[in-house]
Design an enzyme around this catalytic site. Sequence first.
Site, PDB file in Angstrom:
ATOM      1  N   ASP A 102     -54.993 -81.752 -49.420  1.00 49.76           N
ATOM      2  CA  ASP A 102     -54.662 -83.141 -49.749  1.00 49.76           C
ATOM      3  C   ASP A 102     -53.150 -83.385 -49.843  1.00 49.76           C
ATOM      4  OD1 ASP A 102     -55.517 -85.793 -50.873  1.00 49.76           O
ATOM      5  OD2 ASP A 102     -54.380 -85.055 -52.592  1.00 49.76           O
TER       6      ASP A 102
ATOM      7  N   GLU B 241     -54.243 -83.114 -44.535  1.00 50.21           N
ATOM      8  CA  GLU B 241     -54.322 -84.547 -44.811  1.00 50.21           C
ATOM      9  C   GLU B 241     -52.892 -85.062 -44.892  1.00 50.21           C
ATOM     10  OE1 GLU B 241     -54.527 -88.359 -46.914  1.00 50.21           O
ATOM     11  OE2 GLU B 241     -53.916 -86.613 -48.046  1.00 50.21           O
TER      12      GLU B 241
HETATM   13  C1  GLC Z   1     -54.790 -88.484 -50.643  1.00 51.97           C
HETATM   14  C2  GLC Z   1     -56.130 -89.119 -50.958  1.00 51.97           C
HETATM   15  C3  GLC Z   1     -55.921 -90.330 -51.825  1.00 51.97           C
HETATM   16  C4  GLC Z   1     -55.237 -89.920 -53.093  1.00 51.97           C
HETATM   17  C5  GLC Z   1     -53.960 -89.111 -52.800  1.00 51.97           C
HETATM   18  C6  GLC Z   1     -53.444 -88.426 -54.022  1.00 51.97           C
HETATM   19  O1  GLC Z   1     -53.989 -89.289 -49.894  1.00 51.97           O
HETATM   20  O2  GLC Z   1     -56.799 -89.433 -49.769  1.00 51.97           O
HETATM   21  O3  GLC Z   1     -57.131 -90.978 -52.107  1.00 51.97           O
HETATM   22  O4  GLC Z   1     -54.896 -91.064 -53.837  1.00 51.97           O
HETATM   23  O5  GLC Z   1     -54.161 -88.109 -51.840  1.00 51.97           O
HETATM   24  O6  GLC Z   1     -54.133 -87.243 -54.287  1.00 51.97           O
END
Ligand code: GLC
Length: 639
Positions: free
Chosen positions: A282, A324
Amino acid sequence: ILKMQQAYKLSRLYALLDKNRTSESCFHIRLGSNFPIILDLFEKLYSTHPYKKEAFENLIEILINRHQERSEEQKKLDLHRSKNPNWYSSNEIVGMMLYTERFNQNFKGLEEKIPYFKKLGINTLHLMPFLDVPESENDGGYAVRNYRETNPKLGSMEDFENLAKNLHQNEMNVIMDFVLNHCADTHQWAIKAKNGDEKYKEYFYFFKDRTIPDALEKTMLEIFPDTAPGNFTWLEEQKEWVMTLFHHYQWDLNYKNPRVLVEMIDNMLFLANKGVDIFRLDAVAYMWKDIGRFNQNLPEVHTLLQIFKMCGQVVAPGIAYIAEAIVAPEEIVKYFGEAEAEGNECDIAYNATFMALSWEAIASGNTDLLRKSMYSVPKKPMNTTWINYARCHDDIGLGFEDKLIQELGKNPLMHRLYMLRYYCDEQGTFGRGKRFMQEPNGNARLSGSMASLCGLEKALEEKNDFQIHLAQKRIHLQHAIILSLGGIPMIYSGDEIASTNFYYYLNESDKKHDNRWLHRPMMNWDIAENLEKYPIQKSVFENLKKMISLRKEIPAFADNNDLEFIDSGNSHLLVFKKTDKKGEHVWVICNFSEYETTFPSWFIGLNKKVKNLLTDEQFSLQYQNFIGRYDVLWLTLST
Ligand code: GLC
């Protein structure tokens, strides 16, 4: 460390001589071969750090212990996947992402729904964050309080393990979020740091005054400017600032301290042994920050990810990693690993630019920007792939490139404002989106469910059959594309039954300020289990089900780095060609216009006989051929 290196090199040599390779000898080969690489990467970041030696020795011990802990079943799967390293790019993989609680309460509830996934053809589940988090203020699970415990509302870690086992027995994979940029301010480390424990204060970024925060802010993006302005939080009791890029309760972990890296690798491998197949790493773009340097995509981030990946490769080579990082195309491909690191970083990344541009193309009825952007995406390495998606739990960022919009003769801001008005139903259009994190110049990101953005909510309210039909076609268009583009199609739970916006979040005090909850619905089982009573939702479901099962029969829809976009000469169309390993082609033709239009035959051949795999219809290609409003064709040469 040098002695250790020699020892592992030697054990690698012995393991190589072992004719009947066991999972043990394979582990020694992997450890021996990767040891120098991991060491080099470690040196790159921490060469002068006082904890370097201690942290590195600790890391190697963790790798050995975590491998020993891995179950026989998992070790078998690791070896099997090592022989087929591109397993996640198969056309047979179809994903769905969901919140366990919103879908069916808990892990056990999810297990009960395995037949539902099978019916639709889903075999890869991305379970949204399910670890222990504070009751409220947890950003939908992205503020982890304990990486070794699950959220008790969903069940115990043992329940999760049972779920994973059950899914594996049903030939399904589990994707898990690993939230590694930050943890909750109630995590043990944060609590100790708040109590003044120096060791744990070094796990975060603390500042006595604003001098460094102010200097850092100059090159930092604001992620939630409306609800969480600034990137630092003042701790009244401690009289100190702490770095919090996301919300005030999400404390950024300090990866400049090698102890943090090692602890987090240990946490990840602990979770790997609980039955995870793919980790979604993430918010990786933000993992390293420095004064005077833009705080996204720094080279050190890539080094960190390579260490995570190489350690994972040693312990559990069957696991794949998703980056991500919702960043520009030339930056995103770097997450697959560049130059000598090619293939040694993340295996999968989000095709976010394509996703955002697919919505742009629907609003414009025109694919110029989408095609132009796709031509400018650098080629990704072999054995890497995309997550193709139309909607997810986050907002849609209109992050496509200004330069390309300008080259099309448009003003970037005006074009984005047009798109926002279009999807927020402000010019008699069909969308029921909401602006997310609006900037002073009017630019914003976009929230809303697929069905509502496609016009279904409004059309149902107005009982307008024609508009209902168009909305269904738009949903079909989005799904048909993500299923054929090559990569992992990720269906967003609820979209298979055309769930419209979910306004209930406005009644929940911890959610009402974050309109991303608009598109995080509770699964409507009354609809899903009684589709006969709901013809519109039924047709969306059945259509999707049919396309999923077709995709699994079409090897060209695997990702072999073969995707070719074709400029058909008609601005309403997106045309691309996919080719399987035997050289068989499938041409995908998508009409982004609300009206029927035509496509030429030259890229296949005049008079060639083709078959539309979606309908089984066969026809000979004319000079111009018709394609209906928002239609998609999957064409092959018919024999
Ligand atoms: C990523 C997730 C999002 C979250 C962020 C912080 O972008 O998809 O939903 O707010 O990380 O962890």
